[in-house]
Scaffold this motif. Structure first.
Motif, PDB file in Angstrom:
ATOM      1  N   UNK A  83       1.315  -6.354   3.853  1.00 37.13           N
ATOM      2  CA  UNK A  83       1.911  -7.056   5.085  1.00 37.13           C
ATOM      3  C   UNK A  83       1.248  -6.824   6.251  1.00 37.13           C
ATOM      4  N   UNK A  84       1.216  -8.120   7.120  1.00 36.74           N
ATOM      5  CA  UNK A  84       0.793  -7.905   8.277  1.00 36.74           C
ATOM      6  C   UNK A  84       1.886  -7.399   9.262  1.00 36.74           C
ATOM      7  N   UNK A  85       2.978  -7.618   9.153  1.00 34.37           N
ATOM      8  CA  UNK A  85       4.182  -7.071   9.696  1.00 34.37           C
ATOM      9  C   UNK A  85       5.079  -6.587   8.971  1.00 34.37           C
ATOM     10  N   UNK A  86       5.915  -5.536   9.151  1.00 36.39           N
ATOM     11  CA  UNK A  86       7.316  -5.296   8.531  1.00 36.39           C
ATOM     12  C   UNK A  86       8.375  -5.488   9.528  1.00 36.39           C
ATOM     13  N   UNK A  87       9.264  -6.413   9.515  1.00 36.15           N
ATOM     14  CA  UNK A  87      10.313  -6.863  10.222  1.00 36.15           C
ATOM     15  C   UNK A  87      11.589  -5.971   9.652  1.00 36.15           C
ATOM     16  N   UNK A  88      12.059  -5.146  10.551  1.00 34.20           N
ATOM     17  CA  UNK A  88      13.387  -4.462  10.314  1.00 34.20           C
ATOM     18  C   UNK A  88      14.528  -4.790  11.305  1.00 34.20           C
ATOM     19  N   UNK A  89      15.785  -5.134  10.535  1.00 32.77           N
ATOM     20  CA  UNK A  89      16.692  -5.577  11.097  1.00 32.77           C
ATOM     21  C   UNK A  89      18.216  -5.195  10.297  1.00 32.77           C
ATOM     22  N   UNK A  91      18.603  -2.488   8.739  1.00 27.48           N
ATOM     23  CA  UNK A  91      18.443  -2.073   7.441  1.00 27.48           C
ATOM     24  C   UNK A  91      19.418  -1.253   6.645  1.00 27.48           C
ATOM     25  N   UNK A  92      19.564   0.038   7.427  1.00 27.19           N
ATOM     26  CA  UNK A  92      20.307   1.114   7.109  1.00 27.19           C
ATOM     27  C   UNK A  92      19.571   2.327   6.604  1.00 27.19           C
ATOM     28  N   UNK A  93      18.294   2.262   6.565  1.00 24.25           N
ATOM     29  CA  UNK A  93      17.525   3.484   6.344  1.00 24.25           C
ATOM     30  C   UNK A  93      16.392   3.529   7.042  1.00 24.25           C
ATOM     31  N   UNK A  94      16.141   5.074   7.379  1.00 25.72           N
ATOM     32  CA  UNK A  94      14.984   5.553   8.151  1.00 25.72           C
ATOM     33  C   UNK A  94      13.715   5.153   7.443  1.00 25.72           C
ATOM     34  N   UNK A  95      12.736   4.540   8.158  1.00 28.02           N
ATOM     35  CA  UNK A  95      11.334   4.272   7.583  1.00 28.02           C
ATOM     36  C   UNK A  95      10.745   5.551   7.894  1.00 28.02           C
ATOM     37  N   UNK A  96       9.969   6.199   6.981  1.00 25.63           N
ATOM     38  CA  UNK A  96       9.117   7.453   7.140  1.00 25.63           C
ATOM     39  C   UNK A  96       7.818   6.946   7.455  1.00 25.63           C
ATOM     40  N   UNK A  97       6.974   8.261   7.830  1.00 28.60           N
ATOM     41  CA  UNK A  97       5.821   7.767   8.592  1.00 28.60           C
ATOM     42  C   UNK A  97       4.936   7.057   7.628  1.00 28.60           C
ATOM     43  N   UNK A  98       4.814   7.498   6.403  1.00 26.15           N
ATOM     44  CA  UNK A  98       3.954   6.903   5.327  1.00 26.15           C
ATOM     45  C   UNK A  98       4.255   4.949   5.429  1.00 26.15           C
ATOM     46  N   UNK A 100       5.488   3.450   7.951  1.00 21.85           N
ATOM     47  CA  UNK A 100       5.117   3.117   9.367  1.00 21.85           C
ATOM     48  C   UNK A 100       3.774   2.844   9.681  1.00 21.85           C
ATOM     49  N   UNK A 101       2.732   3.635   8.903  1.00 19.05           N
ATOM     50  CA  UNK A 101       1.443   3.638   9.074  1.00 19.05           C
ATOM     51  C   UNK A 101       0.936   2.342   8.166  1.00 19.05           C
ATOM     52  N   UNK A 102       1.759   1.650   7.541  1.00 17.46           N
ATOM     53  CA  UNK A 102       1.180   0.469   6.686  1.00 17.46           C
ATOM     54  C   UNK A 102       0.810  -0.808   7.462  1.00 17.46           C
ATOM     55  N   UNK A 103       1.828  -1.004   8.410  1.00 19.87           N
ATOM     56  CA  UNK A 103       1.555  -2.303   9.183  1.00 19.87           C
ATOM     57  C   UNK A 103       2.498  -2.238  10.393  1.00 19.87           C
ATOM     58  N   UNK A 104       2.355  -2.936  11.659  1.00 18.93           N
ATOM     59  CA  UNK A 104       3.083  -2.684  12.719  1.00 18.93           C
ATOM     60  C   UNK A 104       4.617  -3.114  12.200  1.00 18.93           C
ATOM     61  N   UNK A 105       5.661  -2.090  12.490  1.00 19.38           N
ATOM     62  CA  UNK A 105       6.997  -2.302  11.859  1.00 19.38           C
ATOM     63  C   UNK A 105       7.888  -2.697  13.082  1.00 19.38           C
ATOM     64  N   UNK A 106       8.315  -3.680  13.284  1.00 19.47           N
ATOM     65  CA  UNK A 106       9.147  -4.299  14.516  1.00 19.47           C
ATOM     66  C   UNK A 106      10.556  -4.272  14.013  1.00 19.47           C
ATOM     67  N   UNK A 107      11.376  -3.665  14.986  1.00 18.18           N
ATOM     68  CA  UNK A 107      12.822  -3.591  14.666  1.00 18.18           C
ATOM     69  C   UNK A 107      13.600  -4.379  15.805  1.00 18.18           C
ATOM     70  N   UNK A 138      11.304  -3.898  19.224  1.00 16.81           N
ATOM     71  CA  UNK A 138      10.590  -2.893  19.663  1.00 16.81           C
ATOM     72  C   UNK A 138       9.619  -2.356  18.432  1.00 16.81           C
ATOM     73  N   UNK A 139       8.512  -1.526  18.547  1.00 16.20           N
ATOM     74  CA  UNK A 139       7.674  -1.139  17.675  1.00 16.20           C
ATOM     75  C   UNK A 139       8.213   0.080  17.277  1.00 16.20           C
TER      76      UNK A 139
END
Length: 305
Positions: A83-89, A91-98, A100-107, A138-139
């Motif tokens: 992915x170029x971006x991971x968009x989160x809205x 979701x109900x789960x915490x994203x681990x560092x593994x 978060x490091x794949x692509x910019x995660x925007x909440x 937010x990043x």
């Protein structure tokens, strides 16, 4: 065309997902959402709002419902989608560092951060009597809602209930994510001021219990907890529709019925007056205020308790 992974669960997230699907600048690679849940008395297994929507409207887009994002296989699935971006809205789960490091995660967070970090930003803003709220992109980082702000939009929430504010903010968020993604390279992330940060907790059913002390506080709870968990007395009697009539008058006896109206009644709190329009006893039908009092043979001067 930017490749997007979307992570979200309730109707708020569906509104944002729909906007991304309809925009020709984005290619939706996958949806990640919460696993199906047993709902209602019959415990019927029910998909999340986002899953139900995507299954119907874009059945070719893969849907993942992992128990945990820490699973190495899940991380690999995300990484393989490139992915170029991971968009989160919501979701109900915490994203681990593994992840978060794949692509910019925007909440997309439903408050004007750093106010109301956490699980109930809309309800918390209403409970506190805020007249303005909004939504931020937010990043994401490892902290909960602590990442740098990209963009935000503000709106008026005075005298609006939780359901109404959710809808307003969902529509704002749908516009905001398009702007943020299209202008991402030109946006300078703004670090949050930790001195202004406030936290909010997950809403529980018992938070809806009230005592007839302060009419203003009850009114704000009523707005915040509509449609769930509603507000109710210790005996289980729900107030489903009410109005704030006065917030300063002091009464010796809280719960006194002050006046009967055509379909409602005026109720004294220790401080202030409420107009009670619709009530519901546990396991019984919803009734207008006047009908309820008639059924209980209560009159002016009697106590609702």
């Amino acid at each position: 065309m930017k490749k997007i992974i979307f992570m979200g669960t309730p109707a708020y997230a569906t509104c944002i997902l729909k906007a991304l699907l309809e925009n020709e600048n984005f290619n939706m690679m996958a949806l990640f959402t919460q696993p199906d849940k047993a709902v209602g008395r019959k415990q019927i297994l029910t998909p999340s709002d986002t899953k139900a929507f995507l299954s119907h409207h874009s059945p070719n887009i893969p849907i993942f419902t992992p128990i945990s994002l820490k699973d190495e296989m899940v991380v690999k699935q995300i990484r393989d989608l490139r992915p170029d971006f991971i968009v989160v809205a919501a979701y109900g789960k915490i994203l681990p560092k593994a992840v978060l490091d794949i692509a910019p995660c925007i909440n997309l967070h439903a408050s004007l951060l750093p106010k109301y970090r956490g699980a109930s930003p809309i309800q918390s803003a209403i409970l506190n009597g805020d007249e303005k709220s909004g939504v931020c992109t937010m990043l994401m980082e490892e902290g909960l809602d602590t990442g740098a702000i990209l963009e935000s939009l503000e709106c008026d929430i005075k005298d609006k209930n939780s359901s109404e504010v959710f809808e307003i903010l969902a529509n704002l968020a749908a516009k905001l994510i398009i702007s943020t993604l299209l202008n991402f390279k030109n946006i300078t992330p703004k670090k949050q001021d930790e001195n202004l940060a406030t936290q909010c907790k997950k809403i529980k059913k018992e938070d809806g219990m009230i005592a007839l002390h302060n009419a203003r506080e009850i009114y704000q709870k009523y707005l915040a907890f509509t449609p769930w968990p509603n507000i109710f007395l210790a005996n289980g009697l729900k107030f489903l529709e009410l109005e704030l009539i006065d917030e300063t008058k002091i009464f010796n006896q809280e719960g006194e019925i002050l006046e009967l109206e055509k379909e409602s009644f005026l109720l004294a709190c220790k401080q202030g007056i409420l107009r009670i329009k619709k009530l519901q006893e546990s396991g019984k039908k919803v009734l207008d205020g006047h009908t309820y009092l008639n059924g209980k043979r209560l009159k002016v001067g009697d106590n609702l308790y």
